[in-house]
Write a protein that holds these residues in place. Structure first.
Motif, PDB file in Angstrom:
ATOM      1  N   UNK A  28       0.949  -1.111  -0.053  1.00  0.00           N
ATOM      2  CA  UNK A  28       0.158  -0.132   0.095  1.00  0.00           C
ATOM      3  C   UNK A  28       1.002   1.294  -0.099  1.00  0.00           C
ATOM      4  N   UNK A  29       0.472   2.307  -0.906  1.00  0.00           N
ATOM      5  CA  UNK A  29       1.321   3.583  -0.905  1.00  0.00           C
ATOM      6  C   UNK A  29       1.529   4.210   0.331  1.00  0.00           C
ATOM      7  N   UNK A  65       3.698  -6.340  -7.986  1.00  0.00           N
ATOM      8  CA  UNK A  65       3.638  -5.027  -7.323  1.00  0.00           C
ATOM      9  C   UNK A  65       4.034  -3.893  -8.186  1.00  0.00           C
ATOM     10  N   UNK A  66       5.028  -3.906  -8.815  1.00  0.00           N
ATOM     11  CA  UNK A  66       5.530  -2.899  -9.547  1.00  0.00           C
ATOM     12  C   UNK A  66       4.448  -2.658 -10.812  1.00  0.00           C
ATOM     13  N   UNK A 112       4.293  -8.646  -2.183  1.00  0.00           N
ATOM     14  CA  UNK A 112       3.972  -8.217  -0.690  1.00  0.00           C
ATOM     15  C   UNK A 112       5.173  -7.734   0.096  1.00  0.00           C
ATOM     16  N   UNK A 113       6.297  -7.903  -0.643  1.00  0.00           N
ATOM     17  CA  UNK A 113       7.534  -7.266   0.054  1.00  0.00           C
ATOM     18  C   UNK A 113       8.005  -6.233  -0.555  1.00  0.00           C
ATOM     19  N   UNK A 114       8.794  -5.314  -0.024  1.00  0.00           N
ATOM     20  CA  UNK A 114       9.556  -4.251  -0.795  1.00  0.00           C
ATOM     21  C   UNK A 114      10.681  -3.698  -0.055  1.00  0.00           C
ATOM     22  N   UNK A 115      11.810  -3.475  -0.840  1.00  0.00           N
ATOM     23  CA  UNK A 115      12.898  -2.868  -0.271  1.00  0.00           C
ATOM     24  C   UNK A 115      12.965  -1.185  -0.231  1.00  0.00           C
ATOM     25  N   UNK A 116      13.863  -0.736   0.612  1.00  0.00           N
ATOM     26  CA  UNK A 116      14.085   0.825   0.535  1.00  0.00           C
ATOM     27  C   UNK A 116      15.658   0.951   0.673  1.00  0.00           C
TER      28      UNK A 116
END
Length: 250
Positions: A28-29, A65-66, A112-116
């Protein structure tokens, strides 16, 4: 209305205006905004007179997701950048430049996973932070927002590390691969501006790093002089002398 709530309202309008079908991404943003501000806090760096905040952020999403974010990605990155600018103002952080947010696809991430990755770029030499940002990519789960972040595993089982330059590719061999112009180098570069033992790629604790060995002409990492061992992520660019190489995991 709080700044976060105002951002949430703007993001909802972006989603509604970007496409008619329901937004189906696991990520989610608004959660991206929360975690970006957390990474800004975690990677702040104290200089002699100021506390600097990172000014370059990269968000990594799984391919699935992208795809969902592609419909309104430009507006999303703009709003996230404004949010980080306000967050830095409220915390009293100094910024070298306005925060930028880029979104990239990371094949190693599950839905459902994201990196920063947060990075402090172009800090003034006279205000150099005490501890430069290492550029770690931290991974979060959209399924469990309270779970602690973990570093992106740059050495998953079966993955081989190589460096590419032009049409040539060199495999890196653990625990140490030496790059240079001399005979003793494991990877030999035909460049008069490269020292005989210019730099080392080191594999330790499940991760590759690169370190300059006191070379004459230095090493550039992500566009800045390399003065400390730097953890590597897939796609990182490094310059030895006048030779540009790309670190690749396959």
């Amino acid at each position: 209305m709080s700044f976060l709530r105002n951002l949430e309202s703007k993001l909802e309008k972006l989603i509604e205006g970007g496409f008619k079908s329901a937004f189906k991404s696991e990520v989610q943003p608004i959660e991206l905004a929360r975690k970006l501000s957390r990474e800004m806090d975690a990677h702040r760096a104290a200089s002699v007179s100021r506390t600097y905040a990172p000014n370059e952020f990269t968000v990594y999403l799984s391919p699935g997701d992208r795809e969902q974010f592609s419909h309104y990605e430009e507006g999303l990155t703009r709003e996230l950048s404004l949010y980080l600018l306000e967050h830095a103002r409220k915390r009293g952080y100094s910024l070298v430049s306005r925060p930028t947010v880029a979104i990239e696809t990371e094949q190693r991430l599950d839905l459902g996973t994201f990196g920063i990755r947060a990075r402090l770029a172009d800090a003034p030499a006279q205000e150099a932070p005490v501890e430069p940002d290492s550029g770690h990519t931290m991974v979060y789960s959209a399924h469990d927002v309270s779970a602690p972040a973990r570093p992106l595993d740059a050495s998953a089982p079966g993955m081989r590390a190589v460096i590419e330059t032009g049409d040539r590719r060199y495999a890196l061999t653990p625990p140490v691969t030496v790059v240079g112009r001399g005979r003793e180098a494991d990877v030999k570069l035909d460049d008069a501006n490269v020292s005989r033992r210019h730099a080392e790629f080191r594999f330790d604790d499940g991760r590759w790093t690169v370190v300059d060995l006191g070379s004459t002409n230095g090493t550039q990492f992500r566009g800045a002089p390399l003065n400390y061992p730097a953890p590597l992520d897939h796609g990182d660019r490094i310059r030895f002398g006048n030779t540009d190489v790309t670190f690749v995991l396959e």
